[in-house]
Design an enzyme around this catalytic site. Structure first.
Site, PDB file in Angstrom:
ATOM      1  N   GLU A 126       0.795  -1.222   0.000  1.00  0.00           N
ATOM      2  CA  GLU A 126       0.000   0.000   0.000  1.00  0.00           C
ATOM      3  C   GLU A 126       0.834   1.282   0.000  1.00  0.00           C
ATOM      4  O   GLU A 126       0.406   2.286  -0.560  1.00  0.00           O
ATOM      5  CB  GLU A 126      -0.940   0.018   1.230  1.00  0.00           C
ATOM      6  CG  GLU A 126      -1.991  -1.086   1.238  1.00  0.00           C
ATOM      7  CD  GLU A 126      -3.014  -0.940   0.130  1.00  0.00           C
ATOM      8  OE1 GLU A 126      -3.126   0.153  -0.451  1.00  0.00           O
ATOM      9  OE2 GLU A 126      -3.711  -1.936  -0.164  1.00  0.00           O
ATOM     10  N   SER A 136     -42.105 -17.690  53.933  1.00  0.00           N
ATOM     11  CA  SER A 136     -41.299 -17.915  55.137  1.00  0.00           C
ATOM     12  C   SER A 136     -39.815 -17.649  54.950  1.00  0.00           C
ATOM     13  O   SER A 136     -39.049 -17.698  55.926  1.00  0.00           O
ATOM     14  CB  SER A 136     -41.496 -19.355  55.634  1.00  0.00           C
ATOM     15  OG  SER A 136     -42.822 -19.533  56.096  1.00  0.00           O
TER      16      SER A 136
END
Length: 666
Positions: free
Chosen positions: A93, A364
């Protein structure tokens, strides 16, 4: 002669004019360039904010979830990228990347010449910096406005960031096709590995894709992808980045393409995943955009093994044909870290979280909090209260008559330890009214329960709703010796640069008296101990044979709710089962689902862990004595049954049992 003089003068005037004009032009150009750079300086460094995937991790480092905008991108630093990838990118590139200032003039003129010769565009001249600028800020249209903007961004990048920073950004933003953006996402998708582990051949193959992801993807056209790879290897060889031998090996290397993204929605813990996202918005203070696209790493408290166990036991305990729903959560009592969570049977059918959102009557299971308050007010496990059918006259003309399960009563005095083990409701209401109805409300708040508690006689039997995580929090405080905890889902959040932006702070605050917290825990082991059987059977008898260790626990039920919660010092868990619309649980088998799911989860989760993590150890301020469970007195050799019970020093019974002097032990 005069004519020559005039001509000479005219010539010099022309030269002076041209010189002056040139100076003005140069000055104007200089001023323009100076102004341009001042403008660039004022603009400052361009922001490098781009959408990145946010990843969510379990406590073992495995990924449990991901959020993104359709572009999977995981930012990595240059040292987390294979050097061969970096070399390949530069070779193909931008060979002069480290030597130019954003533009390669030689390449630009070369490209122009080549394009003019062929009468079409056959060669580009964009540098890595230009491509990075385009990836970050611009569209791909061909207008002059876009080209000028690209040039400005390129200069801003070069003027404010180092070459390595630009290269790192470029490799993290380029499109590799198939929704993979950046080298890490590409590496994971194509080869199922991290970018730092890519070979020369793999790196060259990947770097060839961005030129045209729809053309050079090896999944779309392997032949073209291979040709591009060979071109890149040739460029690397020409730049002496690799040797000829390495190039040949890379050319011949057989590549295995996986073509699969590694991260998906949290299928194993979607309810937990939802809670984490909510916590990121509320507790951490992030906004939706940062959460979705900020490239964060969110380290959660989830224990993937425990989560798998929880889902496994849910599926095997509850029939697929049943409409019963589930709320479940587990926690490390020492830290408050939530290690597993289930908010329902099927997230896709109902994302409503029954562990963190549903408020249901706990029955409970509220009693351990009541009896802790009683311990603070002078009660002991041996405190006797009469258990018999009782109608309480309240203010005005109203009355209240609680009932025991199956209307079983001692019709005599029972100890608090036995009343808890068999879940005697009359004992609970009498204790509640004796203490004052506000005491339990305040105690529940002390235990971290934020749901509204109504100060009425029935509160002792769990008529005010709570959330699963609230009850889990309360039980965890008993498990850890009375230290304050709260449900924690996120340990740490790190941004895409590796900076820690949030980390949970562990604070130790003693809220409960450690001696009483331990005594309460030991009383809660009684629900599994047949020595506490009497006028009724202990409530944990049906699952006691599945236990391989000592647990503290409490079950609870209403007509439409079934609960089971309990703990060791190293793990706490709470299960709720019931119907969303509050329908009555009628089948006997459905009433024990919570208990069965709880014990199976605890046993499998603790298996293989060090014994010391889950062993109850008394603090210095308590003493252990043998007690006759039927009367709460010191047991003698004549007592047929005794149980070791714990008391705060100085409060243990002094009177010996004399009930068996005539009968002796059985």
């Amino acid at each position: 002669m005069e004519t020559e003089t005039r001509a000479h003068r005219k010539k010099w005037r022309t030269i002076r004019l041209l010189t002056f004009t040139s100076i003005l032009a140069i000055g104007a150009l200089g001023a323009l360039i100076f102004s341009f750079f001042i403008y660039i300086k004022i603009l400052g460094p361009p922001p490098l904010s781009i959408p990145q995937s946010t990843l969510y991790y379990a406590n073992d480092g495995s990924v449990i979830g991901e959020s993104n905008s359709g572009e999977k991108r995981y930012w990595v630093t240059l040292d987390e990228i294979s050097p061969s990838v970096i070399d390949a990118a530069i070779a193909i590139e931008d060979r002069t990347f480290y030597n130019h200032y954003g533009f390669d003039v030689k390449r630009i003129f070369g490209a122009i010449a080549a394009n003019i010769t062929s009468m079409k565009k056959v060669q580009g001249a964009s540098t890595i910096t230009q491509q990075y600028a385009r990836n970050l800020f611009l569209t791909m249209d061909k207008t002059w406005k876009r080209k000028i903007s690209e040039a400005i961004y390129t200069i801003r990048l070069e003027g404010n960031y180092s070459k390595d920073e630009i290269l790192e950004g470029y490799l993290n933003t380029i499109n590799f096709g198939h929704g993979a953006y950046g080298i890490e996402a590409a590496s994971q998708f194509y080869f199922g590995k991290n970018a730092k582990d890519l070979t020369v051949a793999e790196g060259a193959m990947l770097i060839g894709i961005p030129k045209g992801p729809g053309i050079y993807s090896p999944l779309i056209n392997y032949e073209l992808a291979k040709k591009r790879q060979l071109l890149i290897l040739k460029s690397m060889l020409e730049m002496n980045m690799i040797t000829k031998e390495t190039a040949i090996e890379a050319t011949e290397e057989k590549l295995v393409i996986t073509g699969k993204h590694p991260h998906h929605r949290a299928d194993s813990a979607p309810y937990f995943y939802d809670v984490v996202k909510k916590e990121l918005l509320t507790t951490v203070g992030l906004d939706e955009r940062v959460l979705a696209h900020g490239g964060l790493k969110v380290f959660t408290t989830l224990d993937q093994r425990q989560q798998d166990i929880a889902e496994e036991v849910m599926n095997e305990t509850i029939s697929k044909d049943s409409d019963i729903q589930v709320g479940f959560a587990a926690m490390d009592p020492k830290t408050g870290f939530v290690t597993a969570l289930i908010g329902g049977r099927d997230y896709d059918e109902s994302p409503f979280n029954r562990a963190t959102q549903a408020i249901r009557q706990p029955g409970s299971t509220i009693k351990p909090l009541l009896y802790y308050a009683a311990l603070e007010h002078g009660f002991t496990p041996s405190t006797l209260i009469r258990s018999e059918p009782t109608t309480f006259k309240l203010d005005g003309a109203s009355v209240y008559t609680p009932h025991n399960f199956n209307n079983q009563y001692a019709n005599g005095e029972v100890t608090m330890a036995q009343a808890l083990a068999v879940s005697d409701n009359v004992y609970a209401v009498k204790t509640h009214l004796f203490l004052g109805e506000r005491v339990l409300v305040d105690t529940a708040n002390k235990f971290g329960i934020e749901s509204k508690m109504t100060a009425v006689p029935s509160l002792a039997l769990g008529t005010s709703g709570v959330k699963v995580v609230e009850l889990l929090n309360a039980y965890s405080m008993l498990a850890n010796g009375g230290k304050k905890v709260e449900p924690i889902f996120i340990q740490k959040v790190v941004d895409y640069r590796g900076k820690v932006i949030y980390e949970v702070e562990q604070q130790e605050e003693q809220v409960l008296k450690p001696e009483l917290a331990f005594i309460m825990s030991q009383m809660m082991t009684g629900m599994f101990d047949p020595k506490l059987n009497g006028y009724a059977t202990v409530t944990g008898a049906s699952i006691a044979n599945q236990m391989s260790r000592v647990y503290a626990g409490k079950s609870g039920s209403t007509k439409s709710d079934s609960w089971m919660g309990g703990f060791t010092p190293g793990l706490a868990a709470v299960v709720w089962t019931g119907y969303d619309q509050g329908n009555e649980i009628t089948l006997t088998a459905d009433k024990v689902l919570a208990k069965n799911m709880w014990i199976r989860f605890m046993e499998r989760s603790i298996e293989g862990q060090p014994e010391k993590i889950h062993t109850f150890r008394p603090p210095a301020g308590v003493t252990a004595v043998p007690i006759d469970p039927s009367n709460g007195k010191l047991a003698t050799n004549l007592c047929p049954v005794f149980r070791i019970m714990y008391f705060e020093k100085g409060t243990e019974p002094e009177e010996a049992c004399t009930d068996h002097l005539l009968t002796g032990p059985n």
